[in-house]
Enzyme design. Sequence first.
Site, PDB file in Angstrom:
ATOM      1  N   LYS A  39       0.834  -1.022   0.095  1.00 13.47           N
ATOM      2  CA  LYS A  39      -0.004   0.142   0.015  1.00 13.47           C
ATOM      3  C   LYS A  39       0.797   1.207  -0.038  1.00 13.47           C
ATOM      4  O   LYS A  39       2.136   1.014   0.197  1.00 13.47           O
ATOM      5  CB  LYS A  39      -1.044   0.106   1.029  1.00 13.47           C
ATOM      6  CG  LYS A  39      -0.434  -0.263   2.705  1.00 13.47           C
ATOM      7  CD  LYS A  39      -1.271  -0.408   3.667  1.00 13.47           C
ATOM      8  CE  LYS A  39      -0.676  -0.454   5.231  1.00 13.47           C
ATOM      9  NZ  LYS A  39      -1.193   0.380   5.997  1.00 13.47           N
ATOM     10  N   ARG A 138     -10.341   0.003  14.918  1.00 17.43           N
ATOM     11  CA  ARG A 138     -10.474   0.484  13.569  1.00 17.43           C
ATOM     12  C   ARG A 138     -11.688   0.060  12.615  1.00 17.43           C
ATOM     13  O   ARG A 138     -12.790   0.501  12.760  1.00 17.43           O
ATOM     14  CB  ARG A 138      -9.246   0.479  13.167  1.00 17.43           C
ATOM     15  CG  ARG A 138      -8.522   1.719  11.806  1.00 17.43           C
ATOM     16  CD  ARG A 138      -7.521   1.548  11.431  1.00 17.43           C
ATOM     17  NE  ARG A 138      -6.574   0.424  10.980  1.00 17.43           N
ATOM     18  CZ  ARG A 138      -5.364   0.261  10.658  1.00 17.43           C
ATOM     19  NH1 ARG A 138      -4.698   1.170  10.876  1.00 17.43           N
ATOM     20  NH2 ARG A 138      -5.023  -0.882  10.237  1.00 17.43           N
ATOM     21  N   HIS A 168      -5.884  -7.206  13.250  1.00 16.98           N
ATOM     22  CA  HIS A 168      -4.548  -6.393  13.074  1.00 16.98           C
ATOM     23  C   HIS A 168      -4.319  -6.050  14.519  1.00 16.98           C
ATOM     24  O   HIS A 168      -5.152  -5.418  15.184  1.00 16.98           O
ATOM     25  CB  HIS A 168      -4.878  -5.144  12.097  1.00 16.98           C
ATOM     26  CG  HIS A 168      -3.609  -4.366  12.010  1.00 16.98           C
ATOM     27  ND1 HIS A 168      -2.476  -4.923  11.294  1.00 16.98           N
ATOM     28  CD2 HIS A 168      -3.513  -2.997  11.886  1.00 16.98           C
ATOM     29  CE1 HIS A 168      -1.655  -4.088  11.105  1.00 16.98           C
ATOM     30  NE2 HIS A 168      -2.197  -2.802  11.583  1.00 16.98           N
ATOM     31  N   ARG A 224       1.329 -10.605   7.210  1.00 16.55           N
ATOM     32  CA  ARG A 224       1.093  -9.376   6.102  1.00 16.55           C
ATOM     33  C   ARG A 224       2.312  -8.514   6.394  1.00 16.55           C
ATOM     34  O   ARG A 224       2.467  -7.926   7.400  1.00 16.55           O
ATOM     35  CB  ARG A 224      -0.217  -8.601   6.512  1.00 16.55           C
ATOM     36  CG  ARG A 224      -1.390  -9.475   6.415  1.00 16.55           C
ATOM     37  CD  ARG A 224      -2.802  -8.606   6.527  1.00 16.55           C
ATOM     38  NE  ARG A 224      -2.665  -7.843   7.639  1.00 16.55           N
ATOM     39  CZ  ARG A 224      -3.222  -8.420   8.820  1.00 16.55           C
ATOM     40  NH1 ARG A 224      -3.618  -9.684   8.995  1.00 16.55           N
ATOM     41  NH2 ARG A 224      -3.205  -7.694  10.195  1.00 16.55           N
ATOM     42  N   TYR A 270      14.235  31.358   3.532  1.00 16.48           N
ATOM     43  CA  TYR A 270      13.139  32.124   4.358  1.00 16.48           C
ATOM     44  C   TYR A 270      13.136  32.487   5.764  1.00 16.48           C
ATOM     45  O   TYR A 270      13.489  31.705   6.216  1.00 16.48           O
ATOM     46  CB  TYR A 270      11.724  31.475   3.749  1.00 16.48           C
ATOM     47  CG  TYR A 270      11.356  31.353   2.565  1.00 16.48           C
ATOM     48  CD1 TYR A 270      10.959  32.476   1.813  1.00 16.48           C
ATOM     49  CD2 TYR A 270      11.458  30.023   1.608  1.00 16.48           C
ATOM     50  CE1 TYR A 270      10.608  32.511   0.424  1.00 16.48           C
ATOM     51  CE2 TYR A 270      11.119  30.182   0.538  1.00 16.48           C
ATOM     52  CZ  TYR A 270      10.423  31.203  -0.079  1.00 16.48           C
ATOM     53  OH  TYR A 270      10.221  31.211  -1.484  1.00 16.48           O
ATOM     54  N   CYS A 317      12.877  25.125   1.899  1.00 15.11           N
ATOM     55  CA  CYS A 317      11.907  25.686   1.056  1.00 15.11           C
ATOM     56  C   CYS A 317      11.089  24.613   0.212  1.00 15.11           C
ATOM     57  O   CYS A 317      11.153  23.267   0.617  1.00 15.11           O
ATOM     58  CB  CYS A 317      12.514  26.494   0.012  1.00 15.11           C
ATOM     59  SG  CYS A 317      13.790  27.650   0.361  1.00 15.11           S
ATOM     60  N   ASP A 319      10.984  23.625  -2.963  1.00 16.24           N
ATOM     61  CA  ASP A 319      11.915  22.897  -3.882  1.00 16.24           C
ATOM     62  C   ASP A 319      13.377  22.711  -3.617  1.00 16.24           C
ATOM     63  O   ASP A 319      14.101  22.244  -4.574  1.00 16.24           O
ATOM     64  CB  ASP A 319      11.509  23.440  -5.337  1.00 16.24           C
ATOM     65  CG  ASP A 319      10.086  23.913  -5.538  1.00 16.24           C
ATOM     66  OD1 ASP A 319       9.350  22.907  -5.646  1.00 16.24           O
ATOM     67  OD2 ASP A 319       9.774  25.020  -5.651  1.00 16.24           O
TER      68      ASP A 319
HETATM   69  C1  LIG Z   1      -4.385  -4.275   8.104  1.00 19.08           C
HETATM   70  C2  LIG Z   1      -2.792  -4.218   8.112  1.00 19.08           C
HETATM   71  N1  LIG Z   1      -1.788  -5.351   7.989  1.00 19.08           N
HETATM   72  C3  LIG Z   1      -0.618  -5.194   7.600  1.00 19.08           C
HETATM   73  C4  LIG Z   1      -0.015  -4.117   7.774  1.00 19.08           C
HETATM   74  C5  LIG Z   1       1.459  -4.142   7.619  1.00 19.08           C
HETATM   75  O1  LIG Z   1       1.854  -3.477   8.826  1.00 19.08           O
HETATM   76  P1  LIG Z   1       3.664  -3.368   9.104  1.00 19.08           P
HETATM   77  O2  LIG Z   1       4.106  -2.315   8.007  1.00 19.08           O
HETATM   78  O3  LIG Z   1       3.787  -3.061  10.426  1.00 19.08           O
HETATM   79  O4  LIG Z   1       4.230  -4.870   8.669  1.00 19.08           O
HETATM   80  C6  LIG Z   1      -0.734  -2.820   7.674  1.00 19.08           C
HETATM   81  C7  LIG Z   1       0.002  -1.620   7.680  1.00 19.08           C
HETATM   82  O5  LIG Z   1      -0.237  -0.638   8.349  1.00 19.08           O
HETATM   83  C8  LIG Z   1      -2.155  -3.183   7.862  1.00 19.08           C
HETATM   84  O6  LIG Z   1      -2.766  -1.898   7.961  1.00 19.08           O
END
Ligand SMILES: Cc1ncc(COP(=O)(O)O)c(C=O)c1O
Length: 400
Positions: A39, A138, A168, A224, A270, A317, A319
């Site tokens: 992601k 969540r 999670h 994950r 700045y 700044c 850029d």
């Molecule tokens: C639902 C879920 N699973 C797995 C992960 C991966 O977590 P991490 O990057 O701590 O391994 C995330 C990341 O935030 C997540 O939201």
Amino acid sequence: MKPFCRDTWVEVDLDAIRANVETFRRHLPESTGIIAVVKADGYGHGAVRVGEEALASGADSLAVAMLDEAIVLREAGVQAPILVLGFTPARSVEIASRLKVQLTAYNSEWITQANALLEQANLESIGLHIKVDTGMGRLGVRTQEELMQVVTAVEQSSKLDWSGIFTHFACADEPDTTHVRRQHETFQTLLQSLRDAGKKLPMIHCCNTAAAIAFPEWGYDSIRLGIGLYGLYPSPYMKERKDVSLVPALSLKTRIAHVKTATQPMTISYGATYCAQPGEQVATLPIGYADGFSRLLSNSGEVLYNGSRSPIIGKVCMDQIMVRLEQGTGQPGDEIVLYGKSGDEEISLDEVAARIGTINYEVPCMLNYRIPRVYFRNQEEVDVFHPLTMKQVAQKTVNN
Ligand SMILES: Cc1ncc(COP(=O)(O)O)c(C=O)c1O
């Protein structure tokens, strides 16, 4: 010709991605698979290239936060299973079906609505992973009753296949394991309630990087893997534990655009918050907060020039930034390392995160579409992707 003109770029070491996947493969029970979490454009590293490398290195599937991110992967030709971890509006299930993307569900009304839309459009079924909230607060069902309702709704639907169940963890990266153990127990109890009701459970997954490091025995069917894939530890505590040795994949580099030596006191940037003294060598670098280089590094961060540290002087700044070169004589075109290694020195993403009061996750995620990503394997450049010019090319085609 390189698809970018600017002298600032991200380097991603694909060998590091491979090494990190292999490290987790060795750390986990053989029966536990790996979902590579790509992601946020692969935590800023580039979802497509990182996803492909992770899959080629032993990951089984990919996960993203939203369906749009899955679309990008499919359009780039990724054929592996993809799971959307976050909320998907029911109106988008048709896209998920056409692209064979699995979604997350935790609400029976959503399931009924999604199923009706797929039936009406006469589309293929999609895989659903049920999300259980065991203490993150969540997304997800929280009670046995809610869980049973959702499972029943999926079972009764004609176009939704129950493919997974997951939770999670909120505190898996902390030394105090009370919360994560409580979450895991709740998850186990809910799974058992389903087994007791005669349900055959699909793929089970609960571990993020931190939990996979600390509790590999909780791997179930898959972990994950997010931050660890990129060679970063989920927290300073996890790094100290030394259970696994990870290799950071990302460096951020630029080249000096301009150098001047102060001949008299000279204010910088700045707000004129820094005044260079006679003899100080000031280099201007083409990167700024509009690239995702935090303004909190004003008068605080450092960069590496020829293996030694040079302080950022004045305000960052939009850029550009200015640095004081402490060693040697800088020339326009000389390479500067903003994040990563130069000689024996390193500015890690952990260091930058600590300096600006955030977590290492946020530092690469901030690096945005203005910065080209250059990919390396065996220390050789193998691919370049520049999100900014890709966008312009697409727009031109539409306008013509
Ligand atoms: C639902 C879920 N699973 C797995 C992960 C991966 O977590 P991490 O990057 O701590 O391994 C995330 C990341 O935030 C997540 O939201």
